[in-house]
Design a protein around this motif. Structure first.
Motif, short mmCIF file in Angstrom:
data_model
loop_
_atom_site.label_atom_id
_atom_site.label_comp_id
_atom_site.label_asym_id
_atom_site.label_seq_id
_atom_site.Cartn_x
_atom_site.Cartn_y
_atom_site.Cartn_z
N HIS A 234 0.82 -1.21 0.00
CA HIS A 234 0.00 0.00 0.00
C HIS A 234 0.86 1.26 0.00
O HIS A 234 0.70 2.13 0.84
CB HIS A 234 -0.95 0.00 1.20
CG HIS A 234 -2.25 0.65 0.87
ND1 HIS A 234 -2.73 1.76 1.53
CD2 HIS A 234 -3.18 0.37 -0.07
CE1 HIS A 234 -3.89 2.13 1.02
NE2 HIS A 234 -4.19 1.29 0.04
N HIS A 310 -8.86 7.47 6.37
CA HIS A 310 -7.59 7.07 5.77
C HIS A 310 -6.81 8.32 5.37
O HIS A 310 -7.40 9.31 4.93
CB HIS A 310 -7.83 6.20 4.53
CG HIS A 310 -6.64 5.38 4.14
ND1 HIS A 310 -5.62 5.89 3.37
CD2 HIS A 310 -6.28 4.11 4.46
CE1 HIS A 310 -4.70 4.95 3.22
NE2 HIS A 310 -5.07 3.86 3.87
N ARG A 311 -5.48 8.26 5.51
CA ARG A 311 -4.67 9.41 5.14
C ARG A 311 -4.76 9.69 3.64
O ARG A 311 -4.77 10.84 3.22
CB ARG A 311 -3.21 9.11 5.50
CG ARG A 311 -2.19 10.12 4.98
CD ARG A 311 -2.41 11.50 5.52
NE ARG A 311 -2.42 11.56 6.97
CZ ARG A 311 -1.34 11.48 7.73
NH1 ARG A 311 -0.15 11.30 7.17
NH2 ARG A 311 -1.44 11.57 9.03
N ARG A 319 -10.41 -1.72 -1.21
CA ARG A 319 -10.23 -2.99 -0.51
C ARG A 319 -11.41 -3.27 0.42
O ARG A 319 -11.78 -4.42 0.66
CB ARG A 319 -8.93 -2.94 0.28
CG ARG A 319 -7.69 -2.66 -0.56
CD ARG A 319 -6.49 -2.36 0.30
NE ARG A 319 -6.70 -1.14 1.09
CZ ARG A 319 -5.84 -0.72 2.01
NH1 ARG A 319 -4.73 -1.40 2.25
NH2 ARG A 319 -6.07 0.38 2.69
C1 SDX Z 1 -4.36 1.29 7.61
O1 SDX Z 1 -1.44 4.41 5.17
C2 SDX Z 1 -1.95 3.32 4.77
O2 SDX Z 1 -1.98 3.05 3.61
C3 SDX Z 1 -2.45 2.42 5.87
C4 SDX Z 1 -3.20 1.17 5.41
C5 SDX Z 1 -2.27 0.20 4.71
O3 SDX Z 1 -2.79 -0.62 3.92
O4 SDX Z 1 -1.06 0.21 4.99
O5 SDX Z 1 -4.26 1.51 4.54
C6 SDX Z 1 -3.77 0.39 6.60
O6 SDX Z 1 -3.65 1.69 8.50
C7 SDX Z 1 -5.79 1.74 7.44
C8 SDX Z 1 -6.21 2.77 8.55
C9 SDX Z 1 -6.61 1.95 9.78
N1 SDX Z 1 -6.82 2.87 10.95
C10 SDX Z 1 -8.04 3.04 11.45
O7 SDX Z 1 -9.08 2.58 10.96
C11 SDX Z 1 -8.03 3.85 12.74
C12 SDX Z 1 -9.12 4.94 12.66
N2 SDX Z 1 -8.71 5.91 11.63
C13 SDX Z 1 -8.01 7.10 12.09
O8 SDX Z 1 -7.15 6.91 13.17
C14 SDX Z 1 -7.50 7.95 10.93
O9 SDX Z 1 -8.50 8.02 10.02
C15 SDX Z 1 -6.23 7.58 10.22
C16 SDX Z 1 -5.08 7.38 11.16
C17 SDX Z 1 -6.42 6.32 9.44
C18 SDX Z 1 -5.89 8.71 9.24
O10 SDX Z 1 -5.55 9.79 10.02
P1 SDX Z 1 -5.18 11.23 9.34
O11 SDX Z 1 -4.99 11.14 7.88
O12 SDX Z 1 -4.06 11.81 10.15
O13 SDX Z 1 -6.50 12.05 9.50
P2 SDX Z 1 -6.86 12.86 10.76
O14 SDX Z 1 -6.62 12.03 11.99
O15 SDX Z 1 -6.21 14.20 10.67
O16 SDX Z 1 -8.44 12.98 10.58
C19 SDX Z 1 -9.01 14.07 9.87
C20 SDX Z 1 -10.29 14.39 10.65
C21 SDX Z 1 -10.04 14.72 12.11
O17 SDX Z 1 -11.11 15.53 12.54
P3 SDX Z 1 -10.90 17.15 12.58
O18 SDX Z 1 -9.66 17.39 13.44
O19 SDX Z 1 -10.74 17.58 11.15
O20 SDX Z 1 -12.17 17.67 13.24
O21 SDX Z 1 -11.14 13.22 10.67
C22 SDX Z 1 -11.30 12.77 12.01
C23 SDX Z 1 -10.18 13.40 12.83
O22 SDX Z 1 -10.58 13.56 14.17
N3 SDX Z 1 -11.19 11.32 11.96
C24 SDX Z 1 -11.98 10.46 12.59
C25 SDX Z 1 -11.55 9.19 12.20
N4 SDX Z 1 -10.51 9.31 11.35
C26 SDX Z 1 -10.28 10.63 11.21
N5 SDX Z 1 -13.00 10.67 13.45
C27 SDX Z 1 -13.60 9.55 13.91
N6 SDX Z 1 -13.26 8.28 13.58
C28 SDX Z 1 -12.24 8.07 12.73
N7 SDX Z 1 -11.90 6.83 12.40
#
Ligand code: SDX
Length: 433
Positions: A234, A310-311, A319
């Motif tokens: 990825h 997702h970032r 997927r």
């Molecule tokens: C994987 O990078 C990859 O490719 C990873 C991956 C791979 O195949 O290798 O795809 C695998 O890691 C998938 C992601 C799995 N993680 C989760 O499902 C954990 C929950 N998701 C979050 O922790 C978050 O979405 C991330 C870590 C995945 C992404 O974080 P970012 O890009 O730093 O985004 P962010 O945290 O800045 O979020 C932007 C906004 C924020 O709100 P505001 O500050 O704008 O008000 O969205 C909110 C966040 O608070 N937000 C969420 C959320 N994810 C982001 N709010 C609630 N639930 C969530 N899951």
């Protein structure tokens, strides 16, 4: 990579000399501004915590279009690879750049299957762990320990050593993951069987016992194989970047992959599938969804919708769609179509996708949202979900590591910082502090 006719010019409001920076174009996706001479020319660094706008390398392996929700392995859409091939074909593709023909596939499968055993001494490492140790702690330890056995394939500058290490890592991860499971439940380790396919062999090592062979269920084995394809690589995600950074120091491939496993363990990354299933179990019923969503929206609650967001993907993770289909196939095969957790997950997804909070933040289900439900249905314990992710991602880590090592531009990764600590000061005698 080609030079763009367009240049980037960095100008300063204090009239300092502007700096012209080259722009490069890839085959597809965002162009990049080459800032390598920035510090030498200006004495300044760029500032990009979390690398939101930074390309750490050039790569030909995996391309993601976050807006379109597209994922390509060496140019092939993930949907086609998941539908038309198996995991070892995708491994060959990621490693070599082309899909194998039948002869190439047969040779690759033969070679991988004959590297699935681990050194007999490896079993003694397991005895040092508690039976209830988290499998990821076991995998970090045992994969790193593989380096202690393979002195014949640790010269990373030797292409043959790189090839042998790659095969050994792909082949031995299922064996080590299954051993971690068997150790946790007090059952004897089960040796691999060369006549079984990669995924059938894993299910055999997980669920056979000396008293009874695992009966291969083709639908379940196919589902596992698809899970592995979807998780194989990825781009420059956190764990792959960890592997590249470790590899840039010249560390051996087993140590680099152990570092990748450690990073993947985090709940924001590969640990999300385990966290997503725990979240669904905690919500318990569809009636509790509104209260849970309220907590998610309350920043002070610290509650996140695990498996969402997702970032890179600001659209549906391709997927996740395939994982939901796989989920339905497996549950149907097992007569669990009415599985309450699956129904709860689909209800939660529907509510979230219609909620302003998630829509405005472009939060969609990612690969981890459904994978836990599928794996639970396959009989895989929750604590092992991220171990399965690591087993799949090993091919991506190895392919990216090989690409980095053979890149003439590669240097040891050494980021700088914006220092906000104390200026130089004098140590006073303790009685004066
Ligand atoms: C994987 O990078 C990859 O490719 C990873 C991956 C791979 O195949 O290798 O795809 C695998 O890691 C998938 C992601 C799995 N993680 C989760 O499902 C954990 C929950 N998701 C979050 O922790 C978050 O979405 C991330 C870590 C995945 C992404 O974080 P970012 O890009 O730093 O985004 P962010 O945290 O800045 O979020 C932007 C906004 C924020 O709100 P505001 O500050 O704008 O008000 O969205 C909110 C966040 O608070 N937000 C969420 C959320 N994810 C982001 N709010 C609630 N639930 C969530 N899951």
């Amino acid at each position: 990579m080609t030079n763009s006719e367009v240049k980037a010019t960095l100008s300063f409001s204090d009239g300092s000399t502007p700096l012209e920076l080259p722009i490069y174009k890839g085959t597809v996706g965002p162009d990049v501004i080459d800032i390598r001479k920035l510090y030498g020319a200006t004495g300044m660094f760029t500032y990009d915590p979390g690398f939101m706008s930074t390309a750490s390398c050039n790569s030909a392996i995996t391309y993601i279009d976050g807006d379109k929700g597209e994922l390509l392995y060496r140019g092939y859409p993930i949907e086609q690879l998941a539908a038309k091939g198996d995991f070892l074909e995708s491994c060959y593709l990621l490693l070599n750049g082309e899909l194998p023909n039948q002869a190439q596939k047969d040779e690759f499968v033969y070679t991988v299957s004959r590297h699935t055993m681990v050194h007999e001494q490896m079993q003694f490492f397991f005895r040092g762990f508690r039976r209830d140790a988290h499998p990821m702690s076991v995998l970090v330890g045992t994969v790193g320990a593989l380096a202690s056995f393979y002195h014949d394939s640790l010269d990373i500058n030797d292409p043959r050593h790189r090839e042998v290490s790659a095969i050994r890592l792909i082949a031995k991860m299922p064996t080590l993951v299954a051993m971690a499971y068997k150790y946790s439940i007090g059952q004897p380790f089960v040796y691999p069987k060369n006549e079984l396919s990669f995924s059938a062999n894993f299910m055999h090592m997980m669920f056979s016992t000396p008293c009874e062979e695992y009966k291969v269920n083709d639908v379940l084995v196919r589902a596992l194989d698809r899970i592995l394809i979807l998780h194989a690589d990825h781009e420059q995600n956190a764990s792959t970047s960890t592997v590249r950074l470790a590899g840039s120091s010249g560390a051996n491939p087993f140590a680099c992959i152990a570092a990748g496993i450690a990073c993947l363990w985090g709940p924001a990354h590969g640990g999300a599938n385990e966290a997503a299933l725990s979240m669904l179990e905690e919500i318990g019923s569809v009636d509790n969804i509104p209260e849970f969503i309220r907590q998610v929206k309350d920043k002070n609650s610290g509650v996140k919708l695990m498996g969402f967001g997702h970032r890179v993907y600001k659209n549906y993770d391709p997927r996740a769609k395939l994982m939901r289909e796989t989920c339905y196939e497996v549950l149907a095969e097992l007569g669990l179509e009415n599985d309450p957790l699956f129904k709860l997950a689909m209800a939660l997804e529907k509510i979230a996708l219609e909620d302003e909070y998630f829509v405005t933040r472009k939060l969609y289900p990612n690969v981890d949202f459904y994978s836990g439900i599928v794996q639970r249905a396959l009989g895989i314990p929750t604590a092992l979900f991220t171990g399965i992710f690591a087993m799949a991602r090993t091919i991506g880590w190895v392919a990216q590591w090989k690409e980095m090592i053979s890149d003439p531009e590669q240097k040891i990764g050494r980021p700088r910082q914006l220092f906000i600590g104390e200026k130089t000061r004098t140590v006073k005698p303790i009685e004066q502090r």
